[in-house]
Design a protein around this motif. Structure first.
Motif: not given
Length: 367
Positions: A40, A42-43, A97, A99-102, A140-142, A144
């Motif tokens: 994963q 991005l965290s 999150i 790879e799709n920032k979910h 956190t990006p959107e 997510a």
């Protein structure tokens, strides 16, 4: 208030579980917490060893009319002007999150919520809500971030509603256990009510992530109580039933931990039996190696040696102390203090009173 949340019925039943007595020994074998899956990419993580805890929300309801409007205090990161209980602490929990920032929902997200909610009372609900949302959005990006904020709102509503169930079954359970046995029918009904409440507030993924592991421990604890309360089973049959239950559990960390605890029960029993029969250090090592492997057996052998060394010095100390007390001299206590410092380090001296009481208790049991 503590940081984490236990399921509402575990606090009632856990006192019935015999395996709690082995907690000190578990430290020799406890595996370190596993890290977040590296796949994963991005965290945001801030891990801290913590167990599930209880969070009492003011004015419990089903979440109707709950406000998430920010207070007059505006936050940028959510970490500004932390309340006293959270100062000089690391934020517990994680935001993961994909790879799709979910958002990837984990138990660590719940720990993150509990970390901030533990300050309820020092800060009002509106301020905490604003703090949590600011923390999430600054880390956190959107999309997510919005997904995490939504789950936080659901979690707060759930905590308000769960308090009513805890009150209801807390009173019923008090009545049910007056006979000395846990009423498992009451526990089963409570589990059903809690399950329905969770389904009302969360999707299946969130329920599994937030409560799955705790539920496995709850189910195990309930089954251990059920087995212990079965008067038709002998002690050996009860032990076999417990082992059978563990063997049928899914292969995961919960099963591994419970199997380890079961082995620790056997370790303590077999150690006491072998020592009573005068087993040698080599015999104890071989038994422990069979249960836990050579490294753990070697560590336990070192503990045995340290305990034997301490016990020998303690007996020497007690003999000299008694001689001084019998003489009834004015400086007896000063001499006793000097002997303590000669025979024991600072940490060991703190053990002396408790160790003496334990020796007296053991001697009384033998009589």
């Amino acid at each position: 208030m503590s940081n984490n949340r236990r399921s509402p019925f575990l606090s009632v039943i856990i006192v019935a579980v015999i395996i709690a007595i082995v907690g000190a020994v578990i430290l020799w074998f406890k595996p370190s917490n596993s890290s977040v899956n590296a796949s994963q990419p991005l965290s945001t993580t801030a891990n801290n060893d913590a167990e599930n805890s209880s969070i009492n929300m003011a004015n419990p309801s089903n979440g109707a009319g709950m406000s998430f409007n920010k207070s007059n205090t505006q936050f940028t990161t959510g970490l500004e002007n932390l309340p006293r209980s959270l100062q000089d602490t690391d934020v517990d929990g994680e935001i993961i999150i994909d790879e799709n920032k979910h958002l990837v929902v984990t138990e660590g997200l719940k720990r993150l919520f509990d970390y901030f909610l533990s300050a309820l009372g020092e800060e009002d609900e509106t301020t905490i809500n604003a703090r949590v949302e600011s923390y999430i959005r600054s880390h956190t990006p959107e999309p997510a971030a919005s997904q995490a904020v939504t789950i936080f709102e659901q979690y707060v509503a759930y905590l308000k509603a769960i308090s009513e169930i805890e009150k209801k079954y807390g009173n019923l359970q008090l009545q049910a256990t007056q006979s000395g046995k846990l009423d498992l029918n009451v526990v089963a009904q409570q589990k059903q009510d809690v399950a329905k409440l969770r389904q009302k507030h969360f999707d299946k993924e969130t329920i599994a992530a937030f409560f799955g592991e705790a539920d496995e421990y709850d189910d195990y604890s309930i089954e251990m109580v059920r087995i212990n309360q079965n008067e038709q089973l002998s002690d050996s049959q009860k032990e076999a039933a417990k082992q059978n239950y563990i063997s049928r559990m899914p292969d995961n960390s919960t099963k591994a931990n419970l199997a380890q605890q079961a082995n620790l029960n056997e370790l303590m029993t077999r150690t006491e039996q072998m020592q009573a029969k005068g087993a040698t250090a080599e015999q104890l090592y071989n038994m422990r190696r069979e249960l836990f492997g050579a490294p753990a057996a070697a560590r336990l052998a070192q503990v045995d040696q340290a305990d034997a060394n301490f016990d020998q010095r303690f007996k020497q100390y007690q003999a000299q102390k008694q001689q001084l007390l019998n003489r009834n001299t004015d400086n007896a206590q000063a001499q006793i203090n000097q002997i303590e410092q000669q025979l024991f380090n600072e940490a060991e001296r703190k053990r002396l009173t408790g160790y003496a009481a334990l020796q007296q208790q053991n001697a009384a049991n033998i009589k």
